[in-house]
Design an enzyme around this catalytic site. Sequence first.
Site, PDB file in Angstrom:
ATOM      1  N   HIS A 269       0.631  -1.417   0.132  1.00 49.40           N
ATOM      2  CA  HIS A 269       0.202  -0.051  -0.090  1.00 49.40           C
ATOM      3  C   HIS A 269       1.019   1.242   0.240  1.00 49.40           C
ATOM      4  CE1 HIS A 269       0.340   0.496   4.517  1.00 49.40           C
ATOM      5  NE2 HIS A 269       0.552   1.212   4.380  1.00 49.40           N
TER       6      HIS A 269
ATOM      7  N   SER B  96       4.249   2.304   8.812  1.00 47.70           N
ATOM      8  CA  SER B  96       3.397   1.210   7.487  1.00 47.70           C
ATOM      9  C   SER B  96       4.534   0.939   6.357  1.00 47.70           C
ATOM     10  CB  SER B  96       1.982   2.107   6.860  1.00 47.70           C
ATOM     11  OG  SER B  96       0.953   1.847   6.654  1.00 47.70           O
TER      12      SER B  96
ATOM     13  N   ASP C 146      -0.058  -7.745   1.782  1.00 43.93           N
ATOM     14  CA  ASP C 146       0.139  -6.420   1.238  1.00 43.93           C
ATOM     15  C   ASP C 146       1.948  -6.216   1.161  1.00 43.93           C
ATOM     16  OD1 ASP C 146       0.381  -3.358   1.330  1.00 43.93           O
ATOM     17  OD2 ASP C 146      -0.696  -3.446   3.432  1.00 43.93           O
TER      18      ASP C 146
END
Length: 364
Positions: free
Chosen positions: A152, A310, A212
Amino acid sequence: MRWLVCLIVSWCSLVPLGATVGQSLNSGDPCQTPSGTAGTCEPVKNCSYVRKILKSPDFSHYDTTYLDTLKCGDLMVPMRKKPIPLLCCPKFSNSPTCGAQQLADRIYFGEETERGAHPWAALLFYNVGRNRTVPKCGGALISERYVITAAHCTVDKPNWKLLYVRFNEFNTSSADNCTTENDEVICREDYAVESIVPHPEYDMHNISRPNDICILRLASDVTFNDYVRPICLPFDPDVQQLPIVDEIFTVTGWGETEDRRPSDTQKHVELPGLEHEACNSVYAVANVTLSDKQLCIGGLNGSDSCRGDSGGPLMREVRGGWFLIGVVSFGARFCGTQNLPGVYTNVAKYLDWMETVMFVERYL
């Protein structure tokens, strides 16, 4: 399967058995590819790397020539007139220096990370428009040329351009690229990104964020030192089979802190592993369904990975070395919410895919 057999037979008939790179080894012997990668001398059927090249719809004379350079010996089989060619099958392995924490005592519970404590930690810088270059995600160095991050971080913002990966970032708000500690000059190290390979089954519209994970190939090799070195990947089955529930993991990054602002300095926190079923029930209210390729970690009040973390590494220490267990994927809207754990991509479930990307796509 029949097509694969035909391809193998066709390749074997096209490649002269005497056309070798000077090696004459036995099955299972260690070998080295022309590019210098360590491997094992194997029949085609035992080498997924070669099989994937043969199955490619773009298989060409160039690939035939390349496979010829991998030939390392012949296997004589009873009742067979011609020997079976053996090829040097490359094996991805950890660097001898991976996971070593050469410096620093660790500081826990969201405090600053001392220089050199997690030298594989990477910070990704993007052009987000209007000539603004800002850090937005983290990553982990796994070899001289590759960084692991979240898909992502490269797919969900198509207008952002990933420019470079930084190691040894000591303070994002500082204009100085170098600092001096104990008479030693220590500098940031930036590497341009050559290619971005998100997992092909990642879907930005799926709120559960399966798959992911993303591999970044850098434009040049990273030089390892006390402040920049790779983390170990969990190839060892003993590491993969270690329990998750109630075990302690470490997350590091430059994400938001308790005041909802990005951290200027690298921080880390220790978090416990949770039951997968319990985590699934917590997220079911948001229509999120987690797979066995995801991990649930945390859920402690005030301690969590957060926005900006992230793509960063979820780590565990095993026998004195640090291993990359997960990649920060998503969590509660308000980080550090009690009983709302963070979700991480389980790296061990993607090792085969990672090997494919790092070896096969270099040649196809």
